[in-house]
Scaffold this motif. Sequence first.
Motif, PDB file in Angstrom:
ATOM      1  N   TYR A 184       0.812  -1.222   0.000  1.00 17.26           N
ATOM      2  CA  TYR A 184       0.000   0.000   0.000  1.00 17.26           C
ATOM      3  C   TYR A 184       0.841   1.265   0.000  1.00 17.26           C
ATOM      4  N   GLY A 185       2.129   1.130   0.250  1.00 21.11           N
ATOM      5  CA  GLY A 185       3.000   2.298   0.187  1.00 21.11           C
ATOM      6  C   GLY A 185       3.532   2.580  -1.199  1.00 21.11           C
ATOM      7  N   ALA A 186       3.217   1.718  -2.183  1.00 24.07           N
ATOM      8  CA  ALA A 186       3.691   1.909  -3.552  1.00 24.07           C
ATOM      9  C   ALA A 186       2.567   1.552  -4.508  1.00 24.07           C
ATOM     10  N   LEU A 187       1.746   2.556  -4.816  1.00 25.34           N
ATOM     11  CA  LEU A 187       0.625   2.356  -5.723  1.00 25.34           C
ATOM     12  C   LEU A 187       0.995   2.891  -7.102  1.00 25.34           C
ATOM     13  N   ARG A 188       0.904   2.018  -8.100  1.00 21.30           N
ATOM     14  CA  ARG A 188       1.230   2.364  -9.487  1.00 21.30           C
ATOM     15  C   ARG A 188       2.600   3.028  -9.602  1.00 21.30           C
ATOM     16  N   GLN A 189       3.559   2.403  -8.939  1.00 20.29           N
ATOM     17  CA  GLN A 189       4.928   2.897  -9.005  1.00 20.29           C
ATOM     18  C   GLN A 189       5.636   2.299 -10.219  1.00 20.29           C
ATOM     19  N   PRO A 190       6.478   3.077 -10.896  1.00 19.82           N
ATOM     20  CA  PRO A 190       7.203   2.538 -12.053  1.00 19.82           C
ATOM     21  C   PRO A 190       8.248   1.516 -11.607  1.00 19.82           C
ATOM     22  N   PRO A 191       8.831   0.786 -12.553  1.00 22.67           N
ATOM     23  CA  PRO A 191       9.865  -0.200 -12.195  1.00 22.67           C
ATOM     24  C   PRO A 191      11.002   0.428 -11.403  1.00 22.67           C
ATOM     25  N   SER A 192      11.416  -0.276 -10.345  1.00 25.48           N
ATOM     26  CA  SER A 192      12.477   0.212  -9.471  1.00 25.48           C
ATOM     27  C   SER A 192      13.224  -0.976  -8.903  1.00 25.48           C
ATOM     28  N   GLY A 193      14.195  -0.696  -8.061  1.00 25.28           N
ATOM     29  CA  GLY A 193      14.950  -1.766  -7.441  1.00 25.28           C
ATOM     30  C   GLY A 193      14.122  -2.584  -6.477  1.00 25.28           C
ATOM     31  N   GLN A 194      13.074  -1.995  -5.914  1.00 29.77           N
ATOM     32  CA  GLN A 194      12.214  -2.718  -4.986  1.00 29.77           C
ATOM     33  C   GLN A 194      11.144  -3.529  -5.722  1.00 29.77           C
ATOM     34  N   HIS A 195      10.567  -2.917  -6.721  1.00 29.82           N
ATOM     35  CA  HIS A 195       9.570  -3.586  -7.551  1.00 29.82           C
ATOM     36  C   HIS A 195      10.076  -3.530  -9.000  1.00 29.82           C
ATOM     37  N   TRP A 196      10.597  -4.668  -9.495  1.00 26.77           N
ATOM     38  CA  TRP A 196      11.319  -4.678 -10.776  1.00 26.77           C
ATOM     39  C   TRP A 196      10.434  -4.283 -11.947  1.00 26.77           C
ATOM     40  N   PHE A 197       9.191  -4.708 -11.935  1.00 25.65           N
ATOM     41  CA  PHE A 197       8.258  -4.364 -13.016  1.00 25.65           C
ATOM     42  C   PHE A 197       7.237  -3.328 -12.567  1.00 25.65           C
ATOM     43  N   GLY A 198       7.473  -2.679 -11.444  1.00 21.66           N
ATOM     44  CA  GLY A 198       6.532  -1.695 -10.928  1.00 21.66           C
ATOM     45  C   GLY A 198       5.387  -2.355 -10.167  1.00 21.66           C
ATOM     46  N   THR A 199       4.373  -1.555  -9.850  1.00 25.60           N
ATOM     47  CA  THR A 199       3.195  -2.030  -9.118  1.00 25.60           C
ATOM     48  C   THR A 199       1.935  -1.581  -9.853  1.00 25.60           C
ATOM     49  N   ASN A 200       0.827  -2.231  -9.514  1.00 27.94           N
ATOM     50  CA  ASN A 200      -0.449  -1.861 -10.130  1.00 27.94           C
ATOM     51  C   ASN A 200      -1.227  -0.912  -9.226  1.00 27.94           C
ATOM     52  N   GLY A 201      -2.518  -0.748  -9.516  1.00 29.04           N
ATOM     53  CA  GLY A 201      -3.307   0.247  -8.800  1.00 29.04           C
ATOM     54  C   GLY A 201      -3.525  -0.045  -7.338  1.00 29.04           C
ATOM     55  N   ILE A 202      -3.406  -1.287  -6.895  1.00 33.96           N
ATOM     56  CA  ILE A 202      -3.585  -1.606  -5.475  1.00 33.96           C
ATOM     57  C   ILE A 202      -2.275  -2.023  -4.825  1.00 33.96           C
ATOM     58  N   GLY A 203      -1.159  -1.774  -5.500  1.00 38.30           N
ATOM     59  CA  GLY A 203       0.145  -2.016  -4.909  1.00 38.30           C
ATOM     60  C   GLY A 203       0.703  -3.415  -5.103  1.00 38.30           C
ATOM     61  N   GLN A 204       0.085  -4.255  -5.934  1.00 36.20           N
ATOM     62  CA  GLN A 204       0.615  -5.602  -6.166  1.00 36.20           C
ATOM     63  C   GLN A 204       1.829  -5.541  -7.092  1.00 36.20           C
ATOM     64  N   ASP A 205       2.806  -6.384  -6.810  1.00 35.61           N
ATOM     65  CA  ASP A 205       4.045  -6.398  -7.577  1.00 35.61           C
ATOM     66  C   ASP A 205       3.782  -6.972  -8.971  1.00 35.61           C
ATOM     67  N   VAL A 206       4.077  -6.200 -10.010  1.00 33.36           N
ATOM     68  CA  VAL A 206       3.785  -6.618 -11.377  1.00 33.36           C
ATOM     69  C   VAL A 206       4.703  -7.756 -11.809  1.00 33.36           C
ATOM     70  N   PHE A 207       5.946  -7.773 -11.320  1.00 33.71           N
ATOM     71  CA  PHE A 207       6.842  -8.878 -11.676  1.00 33.71           C
ATOM     72  C   PHE A 207       6.300 -10.198 -11.146  1.00 33.71           C
ATOM     73  N   ALA A 208       5.881 -10.221  -9.879  1.00 36.78           N
ATOM     74  CA  ALA A 208       5.331 -11.446  -9.306  1.00 36.78           C
ATOM     75  C   ALA A 208       4.057 -11.858 -10.023  1.00 36.78           C
ATOM     76  N   GLN A 209       3.232 -10.888 -10.409  1.00 38.09           N
ATOM     77  CA  GLN A 209       2.006 -11.219 -11.130  1.00 38.09           C
ATOM     78  C   GLN A 209       2.302 -11.721 -12.543  1.00 38.09           C
ATOM     79  N   THR A 210       3.282 -11.110 -13.198  1.00 42.45           N
ATOM     80  CA  THR A 210       3.638 -11.552 -14.548  1.00 42.45           C
ATOM     81  C   THR A 210       4.199 -12.967 -14.533  1.00 42.45           C
ATOM     82  N   VAL A 211       5.026 -13.271 -13.543  1.00 39.67           N
ATOM     83  CA  VAL A 211       5.590 -14.621 -13.430  1.00 39.67           C
ATOM     84  C   VAL A 211       4.477 -15.639 -13.176  1.00 39.67           C
ATOM     85  N   ARG A 212       3.556 -15.282 -12.291  1.00 31.24           N
ATOM     86  CA  ARG A 212       2.434 -16.181 -12.013  1.00 31.24           C
ATOM     87  C   ARG A 212       1.536 -16.347 -13.242  1.00 31.24           C
TER      88      ARG A 212
END
Length: 330
Positions: A80-108
């Motif tokens: 919840y501290g990173a909503l729709r954040q672009p790719p970064s060292g913490q979230h490699w593929f960024g986050t979506n509108g509710i803060g879910q990690d896009v890399f983890a979702q893409t892998v799944r």
Amino acid sequence: MTTVVAESSAPDPVPGPTPGAAAAPGPGGAAAATGRGRLVLARLLAARGAVAGAVIVLLLFALAFGGQYLTPWDYATPDYGALRQPPSGQHWFGTNGIGQDVFAQTVRGLQKSLVIGLLVALFSTVLASLFGACAGYFGGWTDRVLMFVVDLMLVFPAFLVITIISPRLKGAGWLAFVLLLALFNWMITARVVRSMTISLREREFVRAAQFMGVRPLRIITRHVLPNVASFLIIDATIAVGGAVMSETALSYFGFGVKAPDVSLGTLLAAGTFDAPTFPWLFYFAAGLLVLFVLAVNLIGDGLRDALDPTAEAARTHRRPRTPRRKRGSQ
């Protein structure tokens, strides 16, 4: 008996075994099958496109089944501290509108789409081989009944039927969705296998097995199907990419994988409207989908050339064009 041994041990003038050699018992048949496998493998390794496609597919499978161990984030756990954040060292593929990690979702999503594609290709190929081989071998009323079923399935609009039935299978899980996709993905292959079986049932090795009293189903599994295996392998390889595309399209419109699970289709559907402003929500999943389908097609082309060398010879041994003479030249 001595004459038979001498003929079976003699080298074939054409590369590869004679029809039925794959099912022939004894050391001669095993040696022919081994030589055939080595020849096909050598041709496959010589095809750069097929090798590149195989490497890409292996890397995608490694990412799909091992990528979840590379990130501390779960595909369903929001930050919840990173909503729709672009790719970064913490979230490699960024986050979506509710803060879910896009890399983890893409892998799944990649993992789910690949598993569905493999199972659909496997089930549809088995169904097509059984229907086509039985219809072509037995003929008569068996052929008419089985081909009537095939024609009836071809009449139904597959996409429309799946969209109607899929919402009623919510409690059955994604395996029911796999069976539903496989049910409408085998008819054309069955027709091709039937035509190949009709030509094979007149061959000498099939006639010999019939005169020896071998059961029909054993002849189909031991003599007919091994001789159409090259076509089935190529068709199954290409069917994986087609099944992934079908699953993606159906999930995109909400008829495939259901939340909270994800697939490439659900990720593309969720990121479509945000793609202009938040491109990481759409283009990572789309890029992996395009890369996988392209790699599978390269593998299919390589397998076709390796198992049927005449296809490659028709392209490489073309008559060279003679250059036109300029006017005035002698």
